[in-house]
Design a protein around this motif. Sequence first.
Motif, PDB file in Angstrom:
ATOM      1  N   ASP A 102      10.706  28.321 -11.232  1.00  0.00           N
ATOM      2  CA  ASP A 102      10.210  29.241 -10.202  1.00  0.00           C
ATOM      3  C   ASP A 102       9.101  28.627  -9.358  1.00  0.00           C
ATOM      4  O   ASP A 102       8.819  29.078  -8.253  1.00  0.00           O
ATOM      5  CB  ASP A 102       9.659  30.506 -10.871  1.00  0.00           C
ATOM      6  N   VAL A 103       8.428  27.625  -9.919  1.00  0.00           N
ATOM      7  CA  VAL A 103       7.356  26.938  -9.195  1.00  0.00           C
ATOM      8  C   VAL A 103       7.344  25.496  -9.694  1.00  0.00           C
ATOM      9  O   VAL A 103       7.644  25.238 -10.866  1.00  0.00           O
ATOM     10  CB  VAL A 103       5.988  27.652  -9.405  1.00  0.00           C
ATOM     11  N   LEU A 104       7.062  24.563  -8.787  1.00  0.00           N
ATOM     12  CA  LEU A 104       7.138  23.147  -9.146  1.00  0.00           C
ATOM     13  C   LEU A 104       5.760  22.488  -9.014  1.00  0.00           C
ATOM     14  O   LEU A 104       5.010  22.813  -8.094  1.00  0.00           O
ATOM     15  CB  LEU A 104       8.103  22.403  -8.212  1.00  0.00           C
ATOM     16  N   VAL A 105       5.467  21.567  -9.921  1.00  0.00           N
ATOM     17  CA  VAL A 105       4.281  20.714  -9.760  1.00  0.00           C
ATOM     18  C   VAL A 105       4.779  19.280  -9.634  1.00  0.00           C
ATOM     19  O   VAL A 105       5.556  18.811 -10.469  1.00  0.00           O
ATOM     20  CB  VAL A 105       3.315  20.808 -10.962  1.00  0.00           C
ATOM     21  N   LEU A 106       4.330  18.610  -8.577  1.00  0.00           N
ATOM     22  CA  LEU A 106       4.761  17.232  -8.334  1.00  0.00           C
ATOM     23  C   LEU A 106       3.557  16.299  -8.306  1.00  0.00           C
ATOM     24  O   LEU A 106       2.580  16.552  -7.587  1.00  0.00           O
ATOM     25  CB  LEU A 106       5.477  17.145  -6.974  1.00  0.00           C
ATOM     26  N   ARG A 107       3.621  15.244  -9.093  1.00  0.00           N
ATOM     27  CA  ARG A 107       2.667  14.144  -8.949  1.00  0.00           C
ATOM     28  C   ARG A 107       3.459  12.917  -8.554  1.00  0.00           C
ATOM     29  O   ARG A 107       4.459  12.578  -9.190  1.00  0.00           O
ATOM     30  CB  ARG A 107       1.903  13.884 -10.248  1.00  0.00           C
ATOM     31  N   HIS A 108       2.977  12.249  -7.496  1.00  0.00           N
ATOM     32  CA  HIS A 108       3.763  11.134  -6.954  1.00  0.00           C
ATOM     33  C   HIS A 108       2.823  10.070  -6.387  1.00  0.00           C
ATOM     34  O   HIS A 108       1.732  10.389  -5.923  1.00  0.00           O
ATOM     35  CB  HIS A 108       4.704  11.674  -5.866  1.00  0.00           C
ATOM     36  N   GLN A 109       3.277   8.833  -6.450  1.00  0.00           N
ATOM     37  CA  GLN A 109       2.436   7.720  -5.994  1.00  0.00           C
ATOM     38  C   GLN A 109       2.350   7.610  -4.471  1.00  0.00           C
ATOM     39  O   GLN A 109       1.484   6.917  -3.940  1.00  0.00           O
ATOM     40  CB  GLN A 109       2.923   6.389  -6.598  1.00  0.00           C
ATOM     41  N   LYS A 110       3.221   8.322  -3.777  1.00  0.00           N
ATOM     42  CA  LYS A 110       3.228   8.192  -2.307  1.00  0.00           C
ATOM     43  C   LYS A 110       2.462   9.326  -1.633  1.00  0.00           C
ATOM     44  O   LYS A 110       2.662  10.496  -1.949  1.00  0.00           O
ATOM     45  CB  LYS A 110       4.667   8.232  -1.792  1.00  0.00           C
ATOM     46  N   GLU A 111       1.645   8.962  -0.655  1.00  0.00           N
ATOM     47  CA  GLU A 111       1.022   9.962   0.195  1.00  0.00           C
ATOM     48  C   GLU A 111       2.161  10.696   0.934  1.00  0.00           C
ATOM     49  O   GLU A 111       3.147  10.069   1.310  1.00  0.00           O
ATOM     50  CB  GLU A 111       0.098   9.308   1.240  1.00  0.00           C
ATOM     51  N   GLY A 112       2.004  11.977   1.120  1.00  0.00           N
ATOM     52  CA  GLY A 112       3.039  12.717   1.858  1.00  0.00           C
ATOM     53  C   GLY A 112       4.168  13.237   0.978  1.00  0.00           C
ATOM     54  O   GLY A 112       4.992  14.032   1.438  1.00  0.00           O
ATOM     55  N   ALA A 113       4.211  12.812  -0.293  1.00  0.00           N
ATOM     56  CA  ALA A 113       5.334  13.224  -1.153  1.00  0.00           C
ATOM     57  C   ALA A 113       5.329  14.734  -1.385  1.00  0.00           C
ATOM     58  O   ALA A 113       6.381  15.387  -1.330  1.00  0.00           O
ATOM     59  CB  ALA A 113       5.271  12.487  -2.487  1.00  0.00           C
ATOM     60  N   TYR A 166      -9.981   4.988  -2.605  1.00  0.00           N
ATOM     61  CA  TYR A 166      -8.646   5.298  -3.129  1.00  0.00           C
ATOM     62  C   TYR A 166      -8.591   6.573  -3.979  1.00  0.00           C
ATOM     63  O   TYR A 166      -7.513   7.018  -4.352  1.00  0.00           O
ATOM     64  CB  TYR A 166      -8.144   4.133  -3.992  1.00  0.00           C
ATOM     65  N   GLY A 167      -9.734   7.149  -4.334  1.00  0.00           N
ATOM     66  CA  GLY A 167      -9.734   8.294  -5.261  1.00  0.00           C
ATOM     67  C   GLY A 167      -9.301   9.588  -4.576  1.00  0.00           C
ATOM     68  O   GLY A 167     -10.027  10.157  -3.765  1.00  0.00           O
ATOM     69  N   ARG A 168      -8.129  10.068  -4.932  1.00  0.00           N
ATOM     70  CA  ARG A 168      -7.615  11.275  -4.235  1.00  0.00           C
ATOM     71  C   ARG A 168      -8.422  12.522  -4.568  1.00  0.00           C
ATOM     72  O   ARG A 168      -8.505  13.440  -3.758  1.00  0.00           O
ATOM     73  CB  ARG A 168      -6.151  11.496  -4.589  1.00  0.00           C
ATOM     74  N   THR A 169      -9.045  12.552  -5.746  1.00  0.00           N
ATOM     75  CA  THR A 169      -9.846  13.744  -6.074  1.00  0.00           C
ATOM     76  C   THR A 169     -11.029  13.862  -5.114  1.00  0.00           C
ATOM     77  O   THR A 169     -11.462  14.954  -4.781  1.00  0.00           O
ATOM     78  CB  THR A 169     -10.378  13.720  -7.521  1.00  0.00           C
ATOM     79  N   VAL A 170     -11.529  12.701  -4.669  1.00  0.00           N
ATOM     80  CA  VAL A 170     -12.685  12.678  -3.767  1.00  0.00           C
ATOM     81  C   VAL A 170     -12.333  13.353  -2.434  1.00  0.00           C
ATOM     82  O   VAL A 170     -13.130  14.104  -1.868  1.00  0.00           O
ATOM     83  CB  VAL A 170     -13.116  11.212  -3.523  1.00  0.00           C
ATOM     84  N   TYR A 171     -11.131  13.078  -1.937  1.00  0.00           N
ATOM     85  CA  TYR A 171     -10.735  13.628  -0.632  1.00  0.00           C
ATOM     86  C   TYR A 171     -10.585  15.144  -0.700  1.00  0.00           C
ATOM     87  O   TYR A 171     -11.107  15.870   0.145  1.00  0.00           O
ATOM     88  CB  TYR A 171      -9.463  12.925  -0.119  1.00  0.00           C
ATOM     89  N   ARG A 231      -7.801   1.223 -10.027  1.00  0.00           N
ATOM     90  CA  ARG A 231      -7.254  -0.135 -10.101  1.00  0.00           C
ATOM     91  C   ARG A 231      -5.796  -0.228  -9.616  1.00  0.00           C
ATOM     92  O   ARG A 231      -5.413  -1.158  -8.909  1.00  0.00           O
ATOM     93  CB  ARG A 231      -7.330  -0.555 -11.564  1.00  0.00           C
ATOM     94  N   GLU A 232      -4.988   0.773 -10.005  1.00  0.00           N
ATOM     95  CA  GLU A 232      -3.559   0.717  -9.680  1.00  0.00           C
ATOM     96  C   GLU A 232      -3.269   0.833  -8.189  1.00  0.00           C
ATOM     97  O   GLU A 232      -2.153   0.560  -7.759  1.00  0.00           O
ATOM     98  CB  GLU A 232      -2.808   1.799 -10.471  1.00  0.00           C
ATOM     99  N   ARG A 233      -4.263   1.243  -7.400  1.00  0.00           N
ATOM    100  CA  ARG A 233      -4.008   1.408  -5.963  1.00  0.00           C
ATOM    101  C   ARG A 233      -4.495   0.217  -5.130  1.00  0.00           C
ATOM    102  O   ARG A 233      -4.374   0.205  -3.913  1.00  0.00           O
ATOM    103  CB  ARG A 233      -4.666   2.681  -5.455  1.00  0.00           C
ATOM    104  N   PHE A 234      -5.087  -0.771  -5.791  1.00  0.00           N
ATOM    105  CA  PHE A 234      -5.570  -1.933  -5.042  1.00  0.00           C
ATOM    106  C   PHE A 234      -4.392  -2.822  -4.650  1.00  0.00           C
ATOM    107  O   PHE A 234      -3.640  -3.264  -5.513  1.00  0.00           O
ATOM    108  CB  PHE A 234      -6.545  -2.754  -5.893  1.00  0.00           C
ATOM    109  N   PRO A 235      -4.260  -3.118  -3.340  1.00  0.00           N
ATOM    110  CA  PRO A 235      -3.167  -3.999  -2.935  1.00  0.00           C
ATOM    111  C   PRO A 235      -3.377  -5.423  -3.447  1.00  0.00           C
ATOM    112  O   PRO A 235      -2.422  -6.165  -3.633  1.00  0.00           O
ATOM    113  CB  PRO A 235      -3.200  -3.959  -1.407  1.00  0.00           C
ATOM    114  N   ASP A 236      -4.641  -5.808  -3.686  1.00  0.00           N
ATOM    115  CA  ASP A 236      -4.944  -7.180  -4.080  1.00  0.00           C
ATOM    116  C   ASP A 236      -5.773  -7.155  -5.374  1.00  0.00           C
ATOM    117  O   ASP A 236      -6.883  -6.640  -5.380  1.00  0.00           O
ATOM    118  CB  ASP A 236      -5.735  -7.820  -2.929  1.00  0.00           C
ATOM    119  N   PRO A 237      -5.241  -7.718  -6.471  1.00  0.00           N
ATOM    120  CA  PRO A 237      -5.978  -7.678  -7.740  1.00  0.00           C
ATOM    121  C   PRO A 237      -7.354  -8.339  -7.642  1.00  0.00           C
ATOM    122  O   PRO A 237      -8.285  -7.961  -8.355  1.00  0.00           O
ATOM    123  CB  PRO A 237      -5.085  -8.459  -8.714  1.00  0.00           C
ATOM    124  N   GLN A 238      -7.493  -9.303  -6.726  1.00  0.00           N
ATOM    125  CA  GLN A 238      -8.806  -9.960  -6.588  1.00  0.00           C
ATOM    126  C   GLN A 238      -9.845  -9.010  -6.010  1.00  0.00           C
ATOM    127  O   GLN A 238     -11.020  -9.090  -6.319  1.00  0.00           O
ATOM    128  CB  GLN A 238      -8.687 -11.178  -5.685  1.00  0.00           C
TER     129      GLN A 238
END
Length: 309
Positions: A102-113, A166-171, A231-238
Amino acid sequence: MDNPFYGRDIVSIKDFSRDDLEYLFSKTDRFSENATGDSQMLRHKVLGLMFFEPSTRTRLSFEAAMAALGGISLGFSEPTLSAAEKGENLSDTVRTMGQYADVLVLRHQKEGAAKFAAEISERPVINGGSGSEEHPTQAMLDLYTMKKEKGTIDELRIAIVGDLKYGRTVYSLLYALSNYAPKVYLISPPPLKIRREALLQVEDKIEISEHESLDDLEESLDIIYVTRIQRERFPDPQEYERVKGSYRIDLPTLEKKGKDVVIMHPFPRADEIHPGIDGTRHAKYFNQIFNGKLIRAVLLGLVLTKDFE
Ligand code: NCD
């Protein structure tokens, strides 16, 4: 006021006004006072969980909330356990879940999902985290916790510390706070500063300033909201290696920032809070986790029933 959540998607916290949030908070106060643990408000209702990214609190609190109201939950907690692993597209997964829930919860790695899912779903969709974009129900429980701890959100001096890039909770937190009148201090190492487009949206509404370290602030604070480096959202590990371990809240921070300062964190945490803080009265992160179940129970009740009491 009529229930402003009934039948609605919860995609962005920006879709909800101060009055809407206050409505949710007062219902949550009432719910927590009356909760006897045997409510059947959502009996025969089904919550569909679609988690394409790891989660502990968001998923478990939604499940616990649904159970507390007599409803049931089904779904998957990682994409390899769904037909997404065989290449099924998001649209078909969402439409399938709508046949059972009846209701859905979605968590997804893409913005806009979440927005995409809400557009195609015939059932209300709740965003459980969309990339580094938003996490609206986290902001609801964060503001509720602030209000409970401090009695108000207006006038508070709130530092938001950590990975503001990168922290979505912050936004979601920042957008939610812009309905109130707090003073917000954004504290991050320069590579992790808040994204400009978000700052532009809130800077005319609330008093806000950016700093590199908590030590740069003269003022005492009411709340320090700490976040993990994503960490998982950094495009560059360095890039990650350069900033890891660059900030930490410890006991001297508490002394400097005021005797009543409250420490919050959406969790999970890495090493950004000294463990010695856990045993002090300043630590409120486990209260946040508890409040998450209450807020999500009431939210589910309000989305699914017009006259939720
Ligand atoms: C956060 C998330 O998933 O955005 N966790 C949560 O839901 N409380 C924070 C994080 O992962 O750092």
